[in-house]
Design an enzyme around this catalytic site. Structure first.
Site, short mmCIF file in Angstrom:
data_model
loop_
_atom_site.label_atom_id
_atom_site.label_comp_id
_atom_site.label_asym_id
_atom_site.label_seq_id
_atom_site.Cartn_x
_atom_site.Cartn_y
_atom_site.Cartn_z
N GLU A 127 26.26 -9.95 -4.67
CA GLU A 127 24.85 -10.37 -4.71
C GLU A 127 23.95 -9.18 -4.45
O GLU A 127 24.29 -8.36 -3.58
CB GLU A 127 24.59 -11.47 -3.67
CG GLU A 127 25.40 -12.72 -3.96
CD GLU A 127 25.17 -13.84 -2.92
OE1 GLU A 127 24.37 -13.63 -1.98
OE2 GLU A 127 25.81 -14.89 -3.06
N HIS A 129 21.03 -17.38 -4.39
CA HIS A 129 21.36 -17.60 -2.97
C HIS A 129 20.12 -18.07 -2.19
O HIS A 129 19.57 -17.33 -1.37
CB HIS A 129 21.94 -16.32 -2.34
CG HIS A 129 22.68 -16.60 -1.05
ND1 HIS A 129 23.74 -15.85 -0.62
CD2 HIS A 129 22.49 -17.54 -0.08
CE1 HIS A 129 24.17 -16.31 0.55
NE2 HIS A 129 23.42 -17.34 0.90
N ARG A 179 30.02 -19.46 -0.15
CA ARG A 179 30.05 -18.01 -0.36
C ARG A 179 30.83 -17.73 -1.65
O ARG A 179 31.85 -18.38 -1.93
CB ARG A 179 30.77 -17.30 0.80
CG ARG A 179 29.97 -17.26 2.10
CD ARG A 179 28.73 -16.37 2.00
NE ARG A 179 28.03 -16.23 3.25
CZ ARG A 179 26.98 -16.96 3.62
NH1 ARG A 179 26.52 -17.90 2.82
NH2 ARG A 179 26.38 -16.73 4.78
#
Ligand code: DGY
Length: 324
Positions: A271, A290, A242
């Site tokens: 994000e 991601h 993360r």
């Protein structure tokens, strides 16, 4: 069984939506999409169950969902949910461990390889028409095989990354984990090949550091100036966990003014990565959007498991993957 109200807060494959709709009334509304936000808000007071991911369900969302009995996250990470508040309200939280382990480890290893061997940069070199003669030393990469691989977090994904490094690339593996790991018991194929060490020792000794820890109050900001300062000159840093575990300004400083050679990042503090972020275009950063689990097979397996979890809780059964 009486039909319940299910709020789907992220797109699901049609066959999973059909499974839910066969038993319950469904509203699909993704709060991250501006024109679906209102429908999401309207559905919250009636929702008995929610399924989705990539959206923070905080206390204020829970306050607007008084009937909620289950959240089924289409993710293994549970950092988007207020765990104590869910427990206090008796709301079951489910997630999708296991089905994404190998795919996520593949992504992390691909990112590691791409970062060390400058794959994206060299592909662009060809695409942009610069391959008019052999590349010079300024575009050489660094070896991966035989390098010391440091893994921060030795859960399922950490062990799967360790296997790729140790068994496929002859890399000595050192790792840090909050609790003591009995390698012989947890990962017998890594016995004698992976050694647990304190965090600082892993940072000091690894050539390549891979971050796969979960985000928690203990790990938030863990990779800061001090941590980057401990790393070897020319070390490579990979984040498959993360973004918030890393101080992005400190990472940039380590790349620009320290000795960090390069970083491969699948995750970011914000994000999607803002256009203005220097990490987006930094020449020694390989950024991904991601995509740890983003293959057809795995995203479908996650959606299937998350749907089963949801339906099981709504039917009063024990779900396959409840988060404890
Ligand atoms: C996960 O499953 O936690 C992935 O990182 C997607 O959020």
């Amino acid at each position: 069984m009486a039909r319940k109200n299910v709020l789907v807060f992220r797109e699901l494959p049609p066959e999973q939506l059909d499974r839910i709709a066969a038993a319950h009334d469904v509203t699909v509304a993704n709060p991250r999409v501006a024109d679906q936000r209102e429908a999401f808000e309207r559905a919250l007071p009636w929702a008995d169950g929610m399924i989705g991911s990539s959206f923070s369900i905080d206390q204020s969302v829970l306050d607007r969902a008084p009937r909620l009995k289950v959240i089924s996250s289409v993710s293994v990470g549970v950092d988007n949910y207020p765990l104590a508040a869910l427990r206090a309200r008796g709301i079951t939280l489910c997630h999708t461990p296991g089905v994404l382990t190998e795919t996520t480890a593949d992504t992390i290893f691909a990112l590691l390889m791409a970062t060390c061997r400058r794959v994206v940069e060299l592909a662009n070199h060809v695409r942009e028409g610069h391959w008019t003669r052999n590349i010079g030393e300024e575009l050489f990469g660094t070896d991966v095989h035989g390098k010391t691989l440091g893994i921060l977090g030795f859960g399922r994904i950490g062990q799967a990354v360790a296997r790729r490094g140790a068994l496929g690339f002859g890399m000595p593996v050192i790792f840090h984990n909050r609790s003591q790991v009995d390698v012989v018991q947890a990962a017998p194929d890594l016995a004698g090949r992976a050694q647990q060490l304190p965090l600082d020792d892993v940072l000091k000794r690894a050539d390549i550091v891979v971050l796969v820890l979960p985000l928690s109050e203990q790990t938030r900001g863990l990779m800061d100036a001090r941590a980057f300062g401990l790393m070897k000159p020319n070390a490579v840093f990979i984040n498959g966990a993360r973004g918030a575990i890393v101080s992005e300004p400190d990472l940039l400083a380590a790349l620009d003014h320290g000795t960090l050679q390069a970083a491969g990042l699948d995750v970011f503090a914000t994000e999607p990565l803002p256009q203005s972020s220097p990490l987006r275009t930094h020449p020694r950063v390989t950024p991904l959007p991601h995509v740890g689990s983003a293959t057809h097979e795995t995203r479908h397996a996650m959606a299937t498991l998350a749907t089963s979890n949801l339906l099981q809780v709504l039917a009063g059964e024990m779900p396959a993957a409840v988060y404890r």
